[in-house]
Design a protein around this motif. Structure first.
Motif, PDB file in Angstrom:
ATOM      1  N   ALA A  45       0.974  -1.161   0.111  1.00 54.32           N
ATOM      2  CA  ALA A  45       0.123  -0.042  -0.001  1.00 54.32           C
ATOM      3  C   ALA A  45       0.853   1.291  -0.109  1.00 54.32           C
ATOM      4  N   ALA A  46       1.885   1.326   0.734  1.00 58.31           N
ATOM      5  CA  ALA A  46       2.825   2.466   0.852  1.00 58.31           C
ATOM      6  C   ALA A  46       3.569   2.531  -0.456  1.00 58.31           C
ATOM      7  N   ARG A  47       3.915   1.491  -1.140  1.00 54.59           N
ATOM      8  CA  ARG A  47       4.541   1.499  -2.494  1.00 54.59           C
ATOM      9  C   ARG A  47       3.477   2.112  -3.465  1.00 54.59           C
ATOM     10  N   HIS A  48       2.145   1.775  -3.656  1.00 58.10           N
ATOM     11  CA  HIS A  48       1.417   2.051  -4.345  1.00 58.10           C
ATOM     12  C   HIS A  48       0.773   3.523  -4.111  1.00 58.10           C
ATOM     13  N   GLY A  49       0.791   4.153  -2.946  1.00 56.78           N
ATOM     14  CA  GLY A  49       0.747   5.397  -2.787  1.00 56.78           C
ATOM     15  C   GLY A  49       1.791   6.419  -3.187  1.00 56.78           C
ATOM     16  N   ALA A  50       2.913   6.009  -2.955  1.00 56.95           N
ATOM     17  CA  ALA A  50       4.109   6.706  -3.458  1.00 56.95           C
ATOM     18  C   ALA A  50       4.173   6.544  -4.758  1.00 56.95           C
ATOM     19  N   ARG A  51       3.778   5.552  -5.438  1.00 58.88           N
ATOM     20  CA  ARG A  51       3.815   5.837  -7.118  1.00 58.88           C
ATOM     21  C   ARG A  51       2.941   6.633  -7.663  1.00 58.88           C
ATOM     22  N   MET A  52       1.542   6.464  -7.002  1.00 54.34           N
ATOM     23  CA  MET A  52       0.645   7.402  -7.543  1.00 54.34           C
ATOM     24  C   MET A  52       0.948   8.971  -7.275  1.00 54.34           C
ATOM     25  N   GLY A  53       1.560   9.050  -6.051  1.00 53.57           N
ATOM     26  CA  GLY A  53       1.782  10.541  -5.741  1.00 53.57           C
ATOM     27  C   GLY A  53       2.839  11.148  -6.360  1.00 53.57           C
ATOM     28  N   SER A  54       3.778  10.043  -7.141  1.00 49.26           N
ATOM     29  CA  SER A  54       4.920  10.684  -7.637  1.00 49.26           C
ATOM     30  C   SER A  54       4.653  10.934  -9.098  1.00 49.26           C
ATOM     31  N   VAL A  63      -2.750  12.943  -2.873  1.00 41.78           N
ATOM     32  CA  VAL A  63      -2.993  12.001  -3.767  1.00 41.78           C
ATOM     33  C   VAL A  63      -2.177  10.660  -3.125  1.00 41.78           C
ATOM     34  N   ALA A  64      -1.226  10.578  -2.750  1.00 45.34           N
ATOM     35  CA  ALA A  64      -0.411   9.537  -2.227  1.00 45.34           C
ATOM     36  C   ALA A  64      -1.233   9.113  -1.372  1.00 45.34           C
TER      37      ALA A  64
END
Length: 132
Positions: A45-54, A63-64
């Protein structure tokens, strides 16, 4: 020569002694599996959030956080996820860091030998803010 009823009684005693131990081990394995799954889902979930925010061009931290929380809720709904933004990103090339924490409940609480819960597991991910 032993009688058949003597054998049945000894089998019943053996089952009464071993069944609670086997059940305790089985429940501990299930609880351990849920905790490991929660840890993996927190990292994902952290990886997904960081990718979406980046990859977004505006308000990367919001967004992240939203993407990480939605992913965490769908991955392990019993885990009570919490999302923190450790580095907000926003400017091209800066880091966006997300931490997702689960409180995994103890589903087998009250048994001796199993530590009381809830268990806190977390995952962190970092992504560089993209831009064009």
């Amino acid at each position: 020569m032993t009688k058949l009823c003597d054998k049945r009684a000894s089998e019943l005693v053996e089952a009464a002694l071993t069944l609670p131990i086997v059940l305790l081990i089985l429940l501990a394995i299930i609880q351990f599996g849920i905790v490991v799954y929660g840890s993996q889902m927190a990292k994902e979930a952290a990886r997904h959030g960081a990718r979406m925010g980046s990859v977004v061009q505006g308000n990367a931290a919001a967004v992240a956080a939203s993407a990480a929380y939605q992913f965490a809720q769908s991955a392990l709904p019993i885990g009570n996820p919490q999302v923190q933004i450790l580095a907000p990103g926003g400017v091209v090339g800066t880091e966006l860091r997300v931490r997702v924490t689960y409180e995994v409940p103890n589903l087998v609480g009250g048994f001796p030998g199993i530590p009381p819960g809830p268990y806190r597991v977390f995952g962190e991910a970092t992504a560089r803010q993209e831009g064009w």
